[in-house]
Design a protein around this motif. Structure first.
Motif, short mmCIF file in Angstrom:
data_model
loop_
_atom_site.label_atom_id
_atom_site.label_comp_id
_atom_site.label_asym_id
_atom_site.label_seq_id
_atom_site.Cartn_x
_atom_site.Cartn_y
_atom_site.Cartn_z
N ARG A 8 -8.70 48.32 -13.62
CA ARG A 8 -9.85 47.13 -12.65
C ARG A 8 -10.02 46.05 -13.20
NH1 ARG A 8 -14.81 50.51 -10.81
NH2 ARG A 8 -13.45 51.74 -9.97
N ARG A 9 -10.22 46.37 -14.58
CA ARG A 9 -10.42 44.94 -15.37
C ARG A 9 -9.03 44.03 -15.53
NH1 ARG A 9 -13.77 47.38 -20.35
NH2 ARG A 9 -15.80 47.90 -19.40
N LEU A 10 -7.92 44.73 -15.46
CA LEU A 10 -6.74 44.23 -15.91
C LEU A 10 -6.33 43.38 -14.61
CD1 LEU A 10 -3.89 43.57 -17.44
CD2 LEU A 10 -3.23 45.90 -16.14
N ALA A 11 -6.42 43.93 -13.52
CA ALA A 11 -5.57 43.33 -12.06
C ALA A 11 -6.60 43.58 -10.93
CB ALA A 11 -4.34 43.90 -12.22
N GLY A 12 -7.69 44.26 -11.00
CA GLY A 12 -8.48 44.20 -9.89
C GLY A 12 -8.09 45.56 -9.01
#
Length: 508
Positions: free
Chosen positions: A431-435
């Protein structure tokens, strides 16, 4: 103009044919598992549980070393897929040559170590005195067997990356059939473990030869034989991160058998191996979709960048999560009984091992499956490494107290809890990397899944009461599981078909 400068080209467009590709990929990967399921009762009967435990220990060591190959095997699919997307046959040829050379070197190293360490290893394990000589002979086959197994992975990766799943299924099924027939014909009562090792190596060599023959049109062997320095550096960095993730596979799985071998008589390795084999076979069914999904997502990323890969994730994940969770709940509920149908009630402990492991595996595959393909496709396997080590840390912290409380089952319970915790962490990382996000499960999911699990358990109880065991009764026990899954699919499929991915919903 060199082949490396050609514009992107796809022989098999990734947007089409995913379902048949998954089917043939499933057949290719299921063939070895089904072969082992069929042969396990035969081998236990003909070899005896102690000798089967020694054979299982060799397979554990082979699986461990296959994972600890420097990350080469796990990286080949991604780099072959990029060469396929760019139409770079010479690059594919260099990758094949380099990987086979590396695997041969690993085999030589392991063989040298086995020559020195085998007597000490056998002495340290609780192997019956009458089997120690045979066990020492068997371990000397480990190096050549490792080279053959890794070489087959290179051929398999070439076919997967070029979407040759039908051919791969034929090569895999043919080699397994040949191996199974050879085992039944040649293996009899007595010291046949070295012969088993030779037959296993022969199966791997058949896969290698057949795979490279079928995939020959996708590669060209020209000087220089090795990839250029820039690609070697890129591959090496990727492989190191994949190896760090792979090492956690050893810590979260294969080490369980080694702990049991160190603390208990060697026959308990066979008890564990039977449960692990059942859990791993059922876990693998959803994983059969990985090669075509990874190939497709790598092609999409090569052509459309991160935005295309994110959209592809949401298209696939919206149906993956509920489907795999339903499958996991139903099979976990039934596997303990199914193992007793397969091997007899005397090995009920193997059923408990299988149920606990499969519970953890099911959560892991459901939450991490498409995310794993995503991070590998975009060249960010370090995120997979981080979650894998988090899962391993939880596992190691829990192993001793849970083993003291629950014995052998405690060992695998620690693994299951660690995998569950690590999978939840991976969701946060992506989720933090690419939503990357999730939908809620469909409204009818709990009731449909509970009904399916009840059908599977009741059906297996009825089969168990027949008091017949073996492969055919196991197939019979699989029928209520299939009925339960079919009922769940009928209840859930209309809602899943109507779902739109998040990306579409947010488009104005």
């Amino acid at each position: 103009m060199g082949s490396r400068n050609r514009p992107p080209h796809l022989t098999h467009p990734p947007a089409h044919g995913l379902v048949p590709a998954v089917g043939f990929s499933a057949l290719a990967q299921a063939a070895p598992l089904l072969t082992n399921l069929v042969l396990t009762p035969y081998l236990i009967h003909h070899l005896g549980l102690d000798r089967f435990g020694v054979w299982s220990l060799l397979l554990v060591l082979l699986a461990t070393l296959t994972v600890l190959d420097g990350g080469i095997g796990a990286s080949l699919a991604r780099f072959h897929a990029r060469h396929a997307a760019l139409g770079d046959r010479e690059g594919a040829g260099r990758l094949v040559v380099a990987s086979l050379a590396a695997f041969a070197g690993l085999g030589v190293l392991v063989t040298a170590l086995c020559l020195v360490l085998t007597p000490a290893v056998v002495a340290a394990l609780d192997v019956p005195v009458r089997l120690r000589g045979e066990a020492e002979q068997l371990l000397l086959f480990l190096g050549p067997l490792l080279t053959a197994a890794l070489a087959s992975n290179s051929a398999v990766a070439l076919l997967q990356a070029n979407a040759r799943f039908r051919a791969l299924a034929g090569v895999s099924a043919g080699s397994c059939l040949t191996y199974a027939v050879a085992v039944v014909v040649l293996v009899d009562h007595g010291p046949d473990l070295p012969l088993l090792a030779v037959l296993a190596a022969g199966r791997y060599l058949l896969v290698t030869a057949g795979g490279l023959a079928v995939g020959a049109r996708h590669l060209r062997i020209r000087r220089p034989l090795l990839p250029p320095r820039a690609e070697r550096r890129d591959f090496g960095g990727y492989a190191v991160r994949m190896q760090l993730s792979g090492f956690t596979v050893f810590l979260n799985g294969e080490i369980d058998a080694l702990v049991i071998a160190a603390l208990l008589p060697v026959r308990y390795v066979g008890v564990y191996a039977a449960g692990y084999q059942a859990a791993n076979a059922l876990r693998s069914l959803p994983l059969y979709a990985f090669p075509p999904i990874l190939t497709r997502m790598t092609h999409v990323h090569a052509r459309h960048g991160l935005t295309g890969a994110v959209r592809e994730f949401h298209v696939l994940e919206v149906r993956w999560l509920p489907a795999v969770l339903t499958y996991g709940v139903v099979t976990t509920a039934a596997v303990g009984l199914a193992v007793q149908v397969w091997l007899g009630s005397a090995l009920a402990l193997s059923g408990a091992v299988a149920a606990v492991l499969l519970a953890g595996y099911s959560v892991q595959v459901a939450l991490t499956g498409i995310r794993t393909c995503f991070v590998r496709a975009i060249g960010k396997p370090g995120y997979e490494t981080r979650y894998s080590w988090f899962a391993t840390a939880v596992n190691l912290v829990l192993t001793v107290p849970l083993t003291l409380l629950f014995g052998v089952v405690g060992v695998v319970l620690a693994t299951a809890v660690g995998l569950t915790a690590g999978s939840a962490y991976f969701v946060v990382l992506c989720r933090r990397l690419a939503g990357l996000r999730e939908r809620r499960l469909p409204r009818h999911w709990p009731a449909a899944t509970a009904l399916a699990a009840a059908i599977a358990v009741l059906g297996n109880l009825m089969v168990l009461r027949l008091d017949v065991h073996g492969v055919l009764p196991l197939l019979l026990a699989g029928l209520p599981v299939l009925v339960g899954l079919a009922v769940a699919a009928a209840l859930l499929l209309p809602g899943l078909t109507a779902l739109a991915p998040l990306e579409e919903e947010e488009t104005p």
